[in-house]
Design a protein around this motif. Structure first.
Motif, mmCIF file in Angstrom:
data_model
loop_
_atom_site.group_PDB
_atom_site.id
_atom_site.type_symbol
_atom_site.label_atom_id
_atom_site.label_comp_id
_atom_site.label_asym_id
_atom_site.label_seq_id
_atom_site.Cartn_x
_atom_site.Cartn_y
_atom_site.Cartn_z
ATOM 1 N N THR A 1 4.622 -2.960 3.416
ATOM 2 C CA THR A 1 4.892 -1.570 3.796
ATOM 3 C C THR A 1 4.281 -0.612 2.785
ATOM 4 O O THR A 1 3.713 0.434 3.152
ATOM 5 C CB THR A 1 6.408 -1.344 3.903
ATOM 6 O OG1 THR A 1 6.952 -2.254 4.866
ATOM 7 C CG2 THR A 1 6.723 0.081 4.320
ATOM 8 N N TYR A 2 4.386 -0.945 1.514
ATOM 9 C CA TYR A 2 3.801 -0.145 0.435
ATOM 10 C C TYR A 2 2.293 0.018 0.651
ATOM 11 O O TYR A 2 1.743 1.117 0.512
ATOM 12 C CB TYR A 2 4.095 -0.848 -0.879
ATOM 13 C CG TYR A 2 3.604 -0.187 -2.143
ATOM 14 C CD1 TYR A 2 3.980 1.113 -2.484
ATOM 15 C CD2 TYR A 2 2.793 -0.890 -3.029
ATOM 16 C CE1 TYR A 2 3.547 1.699 -3.669
ATOM 17 C CE2 TYR A 2 2.363 -0.320 -4.216
ATOM 18 C CZ TYR A 2 2.743 0.971 -4.530
ATOM 19 O OH TYR A 2 2.317 1.543 -5.714
ATOM 20 N N LEU A 3 1.625 -1.050 1.025
ATOM 21 C CA LEU A 3 0.186 -1.011 1.288
ATOM 22 C C LEU A 3 -0.144 -0.249 2.569
ATOM 23 O O LEU A 3 -1.173 0.430 2.648
ATOM 24 C CB LEU A 3 -0.350 -2.447 1.394
ATOM 25 C CG LEU A 3 -1.782 -2.625 1.897
ATOM 26 C CD1 LEU A 3 -2.783 -2.084 0.871
ATOM 27 C CD2 LEU A 3 -2.068 -4.093 2.211
ATOM 28 N N SER A 4 0.704 -0.336 3.574
ATOM 29 C CA SER A 4 0.340 0.060 4.942
ATOM 30 C C SER A 4 0.034 1.540 5.112
ATOM 31 O O SER A 4 -0.579 1.932 6.099
ATOM 32 C CB SER A 4 1.463 -0.335 5.915
ATOM 33 O OG SER A 4 2.626 0.448 5.694
ATOM 34 N N ASP A 5 0.441 2.385 4.167
ATOM 35 C CA ASP A 5 0.230 3.825 4.309
ATOM 36 C C ASP A 5 -1.015 4.309 3.570
ATOM 37 O O ASP A 5 -1.335 5.486 3.596
ATOM 38 C CB ASP A 5 1.475 4.572 3.793
ATOM 39 C CG ASP A 5 1.424 6.062 4.076
ATOM 40 O OD1 ASP A 5 1.097 6.446 5.210
ATOM 41 O OD2 ASP A 5 1.719 6.852 3.158
#
Length: 270
Positions: A187-191
């Motif tokens: 999730t941290y990467l996904s944005d």
């Protein structure tokens, strides 16, 4: 108060695991434990990952996130602590539903709904292969801006754009064998970056994130290489929308995502 960037264990910058460490203030009430100076508003992937971490701490053992849907309501400040309040909407036989509100200074900066599921031994199929891409060792290397404990590799791009829309990434910090932690790092990467960069062919540009959704299909280790591929879909009415996928190194589809952002022509100040 949380420690400043210079007071963290790594010396100058916090690690991704430190970002995901939350202090439990009361039942279903959490606070971040790391703060740091940042010239930009609080990174959306950070607050979303922390919200998922807070929600995951309230579900029965063995239930993993299968989807999250979040709305960015106000710009946050990385130098201030964030409070996360979790509402336990429902615990069924195999699913748990949670809502999370993230607050700074008494105001809501982000809210999220998340659903957790006990994985089942059933049909496992994947309709499409991983996008064709050079392997990480054959791609250009470098750090990923604004992401702590993450490194990236940029292969040949499917679109000519201001920022890469296809990239390999992995955590440089060894992560524990906890699927929730790996889902939070995903999730941290996904944005990061934007799938709308390829549509920057005029004065209009992508802007702040409005909402963000992730579906977790299969567990994946985020301290191993994953390929994130972002695809532009449409822009209209001052907003743009794109989709994306995250594949494990072996081509397994780990997650899908979608995001809507502002997409506007700069307004005249005269």
């Amino acid at each position: 108060m949380p420690p400043t960037m210079t007071e963290t264990a790594e010396g100058t910058f916090p690690t991704v695991l430190e970002l995901l460490t939350l202090e439990e203030l009361d039942r279903d009430l959490y606070r971040t434990t790391v703060a740091f100076d940042d010239p930009y508003p609080l990174y959306g992937g950070q607050v979303a990952a922390q919200a998922l971490r807070a929600a995951g701490g309230t579900v029965p053992e063995g239930r993993l996130p299968h989807s999250l849907h979040g709305y960015y309501l106000r710009g946050g400040d990385a130098a201030r602590p964030t409070i996360f309040r979790v509402d336990r909407d429902r615990d069924g036989r195999s699913f748990s539903a949670r809502r999370v509100v993230a607050l700074q200074g008494g105001e809501v900066i982000f809210n999220m709904s998340a659903s957790f599921h006990t994985p089942e031994d059933d049909v496992d199929r994947q309709a499409h292969p991983m996008p064709d891409s050079a392997l990480p060792d054959d791609a250009a290397g470098g750090t990923l801006p604004r992401l702590f404990s993450m490194e990236g590799r940029v292969p040949a791009q499917p679109y000519e754009s201001d920022w890469p829309t296809r990239m390999w990434a992995r955590s440089t910090q060894t992560l524990p064998d906890d699927p929730l932690v790996h889902a939070c790092v995903l999730t941290y990467l996904s944005d990061i970056s934007t799938g709308l960069a390829a549509l920057h062919d005029g004065p209009a540009r992508g802007g702040s994130s409005l909402d963000h959704a992730v579906w977790f299909h299969r567990p994946v280790r985020m301290d191993e290489w994953v390929l994130m591929d972002l695809v532009p879909q449409t822009v209209s009415a001052g907003r743009g929308w794109y989709t994306g996928t995250i594949h494990a190194h072996d081509g397994t589809l780990a997650a899908s995502l979608t995001q809507e952002t502002l997409f506007r022509t700069p307004r005249s100040t005269s």
